[in-house]
Enzyme design. Sequence first.
Site, short mmCIF file in Angstrom:
data_model
loop_
_atom_site.label_atom_id
_atom_site.label_comp_id
_atom_site.label_asym_id
_atom_site.label_seq_id
_atom_site.Cartn_x
_atom_site.Cartn_y
_atom_site.Cartn_z
N ARG A 160 0.80 -1.24 0.00
CA ARG A 160 0.00 0.00 0.00
C ARG A 160 0.83 1.28 0.00
O ARG A 160 0.29 2.37 -0.18
CB ARG A 160 -1.01 0.04 1.16
CG ARG A 160 -2.08 -1.04 1.06
CD ARG A 160 -3.04 -0.99 2.24
NE ARG A 160 -3.91 0.17 2.20
CZ ARG A 160 -4.60 0.59 3.26
NH1 ARG A 160 -4.49 -0.02 4.43
NH2 ARG A 160 -5.39 1.64 3.13
N ASP A 161 2.13 1.19 0.22
CA ASP A 161 3.04 2.34 0.06
C ASP A 161 4.31 1.84 -0.61
O ASP A 161 5.41 2.02 -0.10
CB ASP A 161 3.37 2.98 1.42
CG ASP A 161 2.23 3.79 1.99
OD1 ASP A 161 1.75 4.70 1.30
OD2 ASP A 161 1.81 3.51 3.12
N PHE A 162 4.15 1.25 -1.76
CA PHE A 162 5.22 0.48 -2.38
C PHE A 162 6.04 1.36 -3.31
O PHE A 162 5.75 1.48 -4.52
CB PHE A 162 4.61 -0.70 -3.14
CG PHE A 162 5.53 -1.88 -3.30
CD1 PHE A 162 6.24 -2.38 -2.23
CD2 PHE A 162 5.65 -2.50 -4.54
CE1 PHE A 162 7.06 -3.49 -2.38
CE2 PHE A 162 6.47 -3.61 -4.69
CZ PHE A 162 7.19 -4.09 -3.61
#
Length: 262
Positions: A160-162
């Site tokens: 989700r925050d890649f």
Amino acid sequence: MTLHLEKPFDSLWSTPFDAAIAQQGEIYRSKEGRRTLQFEAQGQSYFLKLHQGIGWGEIIKNLVQLRLPILGARNEWLAIEHLKSVDVGTMTAAAYGERGCNPAKQLSFIVTEDLIDTISLEDYCKDWVTSPPDTKLKVRLIKKVAEMSGKMHGSGMNHRDFYLCHFLLDETIAADSDEWPKLHIIDLHRAQIRAKVPYRWQVKDLAGLYYSALDIGLSKEDVALFLGSYSLDLDKKCRQQIERKAMKLYLKDHGRAAVLPK
């Protein structure tokens, strides 16, 4: 209540929740009921993330915005354990605790070992346009990032925050070593784990990673290498969606269109 303490915290913290609340150090974040700080214990550096409840107002606001609120440290704890179980480099947790049933007031914490002597891939790759890396090293690094990404998604976890900034490269290992590159995926507090990663979350992760790599001088061959090493099938429609989403993110953040790899 859940509690897990490794050395040295199993002996240092006789009352772990009180100790976590009272812990002093260099504060990196203090917002929305969460405090992140760096501190030392017995000569070693650690990071503490302390969650003290975000309140019903913040929970409802997140739900109205169709976002899952982050209620505590459990996500990060589970994500670390999950990545280790599938042999994907990440952080090492030294302590974890959670108490309270009320999600708006739940108290939890996680302590992770500081990944010293590392550099984010965002910083490591930032000068590649003007100072291209050795081709063999670039190939090894791209393949490693792709393999880790494929393992993570294939195991049912999305980040989700890649972004490149959330891959840390171990600088203690020489580039000519068989162990290079050794990478750690960090910032897992928003990660999700299921039997299978939903299509849209797979696209979101890969679009974020692609977006963060658009200014480091990658070629079409580099992108093809990543896709070939990713281990999961990405059809043409999926690849197009990843590219569109990455371009949209880039335009939003930079105010101009990105130049795609040639």
